[in-house]
Design a protein around this motif. Structure first.
Motif, mmCIF file in Angstrom:
data_model
loop_
_atom_site.group_PDB
_atom_site.id
_atom_site.type_symbol
_atom_site.label_atom_id
_atom_site.label_comp_id
_atom_site.label_asym_id
_atom_site.label_seq_id
_atom_site.Cartn_x
_atom_site.Cartn_y
_atom_site.Cartn_z
ATOM 1 N N LYS A 248 0.964 -1.000 0.045
ATOM 2 C CA LYS A 248 0.063 -0.058 0.032
ATOM 3 C C LYS A 248 0.986 1.271 0.100
ATOM 4 O O LYS A 248 1.905 1.293 0.852
ATOM 5 C CB LYS A 248 -1.272 -0.022 1.064
ATOM 6 C CG LYS A 248 -1.997 -0.678 1.163
ATOM 7 C CD LYS A 248 -2.883 -0.785 2.596
ATOM 8 C CE LYS A 248 -3.473 0.372 2.472
ATOM 9 N NZ LYS A 248 -4.623 0.718 3.721
ATOM 10 N N ARG A 249 0.399 2.209 -0.687
ATOM 11 C CA ARG A 249 1.152 3.445 -0.762
ATOM 12 C C ARG A 249 0.978 4.272 0.436
ATOM 13 O O ARG A 249 1.720 5.018 0.925
ATOM 14 C CB ARG A 249 0.958 4.298 -2.065
ATOM 15 C CG ARG A 249 1.186 3.759 -3.421
ATOM 16 C CD ARG A 249 0.907 4.405 -4.484
ATOM 17 N NE ARG A 249 -0.371 4.506 -4.652
ATOM 18 C CZ ARG A 249 -1.036 5.433 -5.738
ATOM 19 N NH1 ARG A 249 -0.271 6.306 -6.378
ATOM 20 N NH2 ARG A 249 -2.132 5.330 -5.622
ATOM 21 N N VAL A 250 -0.296 4.046 0.899
ATOM 22 C CA VAL A 250 -0.606 4.954 2.244
ATOM 23 C C VAL A 250 -1.040 4.053 3.266
ATOM 24 O O VAL A 250 -2.038 3.206 2.981
ATOM 25 C CB VAL A 250 -1.810 5.965 1.924
ATOM 26 C CG1 VAL A 250 -2.424 6.535 3.030
ATOM 27 C CG2 VAL A 250 -1.236 6.874 0.739
ATOM 28 N N ASN A 251 -0.557 4.082 4.427
ATOM 29 C CA ASN A 251 -1.053 3.391 5.518
ATOM 30 C C ASN A 251 -1.421 4.337 6.684
ATOM 31 O O ASN A 251 -1.083 5.298 7.194
ATOM 32 C CB ASN A 251 0.369 2.435 6.339
ATOM 33 C CG ASN A 251 0.472 1.421 5.444
ATOM 34 O OD1 ASN A 251 -0.339 0.726 4.909
ATOM 35 N ND2 ASN A 251 1.796 1.415 4.874
ATOM 36 N N HIS A 252 -2.842 4.218 6.876
ATOM 37 C CA HIS A 252 -3.247 5.113 7.841
ATOM 38 C C HIS A 252 -3.336 4.392 9.246
ATOM 39 O O HIS A 252 -2.928 3.329 9.234
ATOM 40 C CB HIS A 252 -4.910 5.241 7.560
ATOM 41 C CG HIS A 252 -5.341 5.899 6.236
ATOM 42 N ND1 HIS A 252 -5.347 7.179 6.143
ATOM 43 C CD2 HIS A 252 -5.646 5.305 5.176
ATOM 44 C CE1 HIS A 252 -5.545 7.668 5.096
ATOM 45 N NE2 HIS A 252 -5.794 6.695 4.527
ATOM 46 N N LYS A 428 5.392 15.418 -2.767
ATOM 47 C CA LYS A 428 6.295 14.406 -2.047
ATOM 48 C C LYS A 428 7.732 14.821 -1.889
ATOM 49 O O LYS A 428 8.512 14.832 -0.839
ATOM 50 C CB LYS A 428 6.757 13.040 -3.061
ATOM 51 C CG LYS A 428 7.279 12.007 -2.328
ATOM 52 C CD LYS A 428 6.627 11.452 -1.154
ATOM 53 C CE LYS A 428 7.488 10.132 -0.602
ATOM 54 N NZ LYS A 428 6.820 9.823 0.661
ATOM 55 N N TRP A 447 5.508 9.496 10.878
ATOM 56 C CA TRP A 447 4.578 9.955 9.855
ATOM 57 C C TRP A 447 3.018 9.432 9.823
ATOM 58 O O TRP A 447 2.723 8.185 10.330
ATOM 59 C CB TRP A 447 5.002 9.512 8.497
ATOM 60 C CG TRP A 447 6.486 10.172 8.086
ATOM 61 C CD1 TRP A 447 7.549 9.728 8.744
ATOM 62 C CD2 TRP A 447 6.733 11.161 7.369
ATOM 63 N NE1 TRP A 447 8.503 10.420 7.947
ATOM 64 C CE2 TRP A 447 8.061 11.475 7.125
ATOM 65 C CE3 TRP A 447 5.867 11.968 6.267
ATOM 66 C CZ2 TRP A 447 8.719 12.322 6.413
ATOM 67 C CZ3 TRP A 447 6.715 12.884 5.735
ATOM 68 C CH2 TRP A 447 7.908 13.152 5.850
ATOM 69 N N GLU A 448 2.178 10.111 9.619
ATOM 70 C CA GLU A 448 0.707 9.808 9.862
ATOM 71 C C GLU A 448 -0.135 10.229 8.526
ATOM 72 O O GLU A 448 -0.145 11.609 8.520
ATOM 73 C CB GLU A 448 0.113 9.920 11.046
ATOM 74 C CG GLU A 448 -1.608 9.418 11.343
ATOM 75 C CD GLU A 448 -1.433 7.756 11.345
ATOM 76 O OE1 GLU A 448 -1.417 7.505 10.335
ATOM 77 O OE2 GLU A 448 -1.650 7.510 12.523
ATOM 78 N N THR A 449 -0.841 9.521 7.951
ATOM 79 C CA THR A 449 -1.732 9.908 6.819
ATOM 80 C C THR A 449 -2.978 10.155 7.302
ATOM 81 O O THR A 449 -3.835 9.095 7.914
ATOM 82 C CB THR A 449 -1.648 8.985 5.597
ATOM 83 O OG1 THR A 449 -0.412 8.781 5.190
ATOM 84 C CG2 THR A 449 -2.469 9.418 4.498
ATOM 85 N N VAL A 458 -0.920 14.326 4.659
ATOM 86 C CA VAL A 458 0.331 13.669 5.448
ATOM 87 C C VAL A 458 0.963 14.498 6.454
ATOM 88 O O VAL A 458 1.369 15.696 6.134
ATOM 89 C CB VAL A 458 1.373 13.288 4.323
ATOM 90 C CG1 VAL A 458 2.555 12.764 5.020
ATOM 91 C CG2 VAL A 458 0.938 12.171 3.344
#
Length: 547
Positions: A248-252, A428, A447-449, A458
């Motif tokens: 996954k490109r984004v991990n919440h 980015k 880091w947190e999305t 982000v």
């Protein structure tokens, strides 16, 4: 199970719903099923919150059907169907997603049972969609005593419990809801359903088979066929992604668990949603109001977790630099957190906030700014524009300060940021640069999305230092090295309300318009140019003089 549904010792009527030919491995199949077990919102549309309330493991020494009968609670025939409540007799097992560790439940030796509590979305839009789904499913309930229901409310439960059985020796997973308590709209209207990984010994082919045990007097077969066709396609796709190394490109939910955030967000949304209907700013209230509610929910959950880990901590105090409309300051202050917001421009909406909300119109001079340790624990930068790189710098000047940063516009310390990498894009590139600044200021960056209605979601959090405090002099030199090239970051005067921009050194340089001004020459000028050019063409002397 009640006797009229087969009872113990009698075989249930499992029907094949759908089949799907696949090439994924058995390991990939169980990887996907592990994801679906622990994260039901990935495939059950409409799951708002969920909780794993118990996990049991067992050696599969009996047929799977016997194990089902032994572990599914017998429900009494009663006209009152008990509703699952928040008070459960099971202890909650917290789930935190670790993106670096792939789920592989198949590697366990023992089969397992997962008991889950699922809650449906309850906002107005979802309620309307839920009703349409119920009607489109064309579900007709009979007069069976076991259902104790003659209407569709049987399928409208907001909270329900199901059990997920992993039979590793039989390559089978079974989903068994507590259907006697009622089912939610997002759940298939069956007693239970299963997925099997089947290997054909004759052709060595592999297929995934979906089976179900239907409720009596409920015609759900056509709908279940469509549902299972979609599920089997998803299993095949996810299994192929796993084998190809997809990540996954984004991990919440890396820092704050999803359930904690959703619960806090629902609470704050109900309290403050009326602001969106009477928003006096020019900005879009459907975005900015609910975005700030989500950010406040994240921060409150983050701070609550901090105090749980360290009970000696006081309730956090904050300073929001570049607070804008001040709504985030209002939310956090209303929830009991002391703090204030600074901004260069006062907004009209500030006058609507209660008197306890502290907002100040002030010119922020980062190089001269000092922050009192008793007045602030956290620096907040929510779309703080020019102040974005200065916030970790200011936090690094004090040993106790932490920061939360949500970058938006691309700013360097004293000018627009321009060092972009075309291979990864502007956003980015800027995030990577800000991350480096935070590290050079002495922080371990987290880091947190965020779950907010914005493409620039982000955030960077600095809570711990990457150096020993005995070397704070070296760390200070590292921070100061970042701004040696900054000649002067000052704002001499506040904005002039008549002009609408800053006076002094931070005014934007003049840039000519891109339009072709030659096309806007007046008619008189055109006649002069035409006359003179004619003379030059026919008068050789004039031409020689020109040359």
């Amino acid at each position: 199970i009640n006797a009229e549904y087969g009872g113990q010792g009698m075989e249930e009527k499992w029907e094949i719903v759908s089949e799907y030919n696949t090439k994924i491995s058995l390991d990939s199949f169980w990887h996907v099923m592990g994801q679906w077990t622990l994260y039901p919102e990935h495939w059950l549309d409409g799951v708002r919150r969920y909780r794993l309330i118990e996990k049991l493991t067992f050696k599969q020494e009996k047929p799977f059907q016997r194990i089902l009968w032994e572990h599914i609670d017998k429900k009494p025939k009663s006209e009152e169907k008990p509703n699952p409540t928040e008070n459960s007799k099971f202890s909650e097992i917290s789930i935190t997603y670790n993106p670096s560790t792939a789920l592989n439940l198949y590697s366990t030796e023992s089969s397992a049972i997962y008991i889950r509590k699922l809650k449906a979305s309850d906002n107005a839009k979802n309620k309307e969609n839920n009703q349409k789904k119920i009607q489109s499913n064309s579900v007709k309930l009979g007069s069976s005593d076991i259902l104790n229901s003659g209407d569709a409310f049987f399928f409208k439960q907001k909270v329900m419990i199901d059990r997920v059985f992993h039979f590793y020796e039989e390559n089978r997973i079974v989903f068994a809801p507590d259907y006697l308590d009622g089912l939610s709209y997002f759940y298939p209207k069956v007693q239970r359903f299963a997925f099997e990984y089947v290997i054909d010994p004759s052709s060595s082919g592999v297929k995934i088979v979906a089976k179900a045990v239907y409720l009596p007097d409920v015609e759900f077969r056509p709908v279940m066929k469509k549902i299972c066709d979609r599920y089997l396609s998803m299993i095949d796709k996810w299994g192929k992604n796993k084998e190809s190394g997809y990540e996954k490109r984004v991990n919440h939910d890396v820092i704050v668990p999803r359930n904690s955030f959703i619960k806090k967000y629902d609470t704050l949304k109900q309290k403050y949603k009326d602001w969106a209907s009477d928003w006096q700013e020019k900005s879009d209230p459907s975005k900015f109001v609910f975005e700030d509610i989500a950010i406040a929910s994240f921060l409150i959950c983050l701070w609550e977790n901090e105090r749980k880990l360290n009970p000696s901590l006081r309730k956090q105090k904050f300073l929001d630099l570049g607070c804008g409309n001040g709504f985030l300051v209002y939310l956090l202050t209303s929830e009991g957190y002391q703090g204030k917001g600074y901004d260069l421009q006062k907004r009209k909406i500030w006058e609507r906030y209660p008197s306890f909300v502290r907002l100040e119109q002030i010119a922020i001079l980062p190089q001269e700014m000092t922050i009192d340790a008793e007045e602030c624990d956290w620096l907040l930068g929510n779309h703080s524009d020019e102040l974005t790189p200065w916030i970790p710098f200011l936090a690094g000047n004090s040993e106790h300060l932490k920061f939360f940063l949500l970058p938006c516009c691309f700013w360097d310390f004293d000018s627009k940021f321009s060092r972009f990498d075309v291979r990864i894009g502007r956003y980015k590139s800027y995030l990577n640069w800000i991350g480096e600044i935070c590290e050079k200021c002495g922080f371990n960056v987290e880091w947190e999305t965020l779950r907010i209605p914005s493409s620039k979601n982000v955030s960077l959090i600095g809570r711990s230092r990457n150096y020993d405090f005995s070397r704070k002099d070296a760390a200070h030199e590292s921070r100061m090295g970042l701004i040696r090239h900054v000649s002067n970051f000052t704002v001499k005067k506040l904005p002039d309300p008549k002009i609408g921009h800053l006076k002094g050194e931070r005014q934007k340089p003049f840039k000519p318009k891109k339009e072709d001004r030659c096309r806007k020459v007046g008619s008189d000028s055109k006649e002069i140019v035409k006359r003179d050019s004619t003379c030059l063409l026919y008068t050789s002397d004039a031409a020689d003089d020109l040359l």
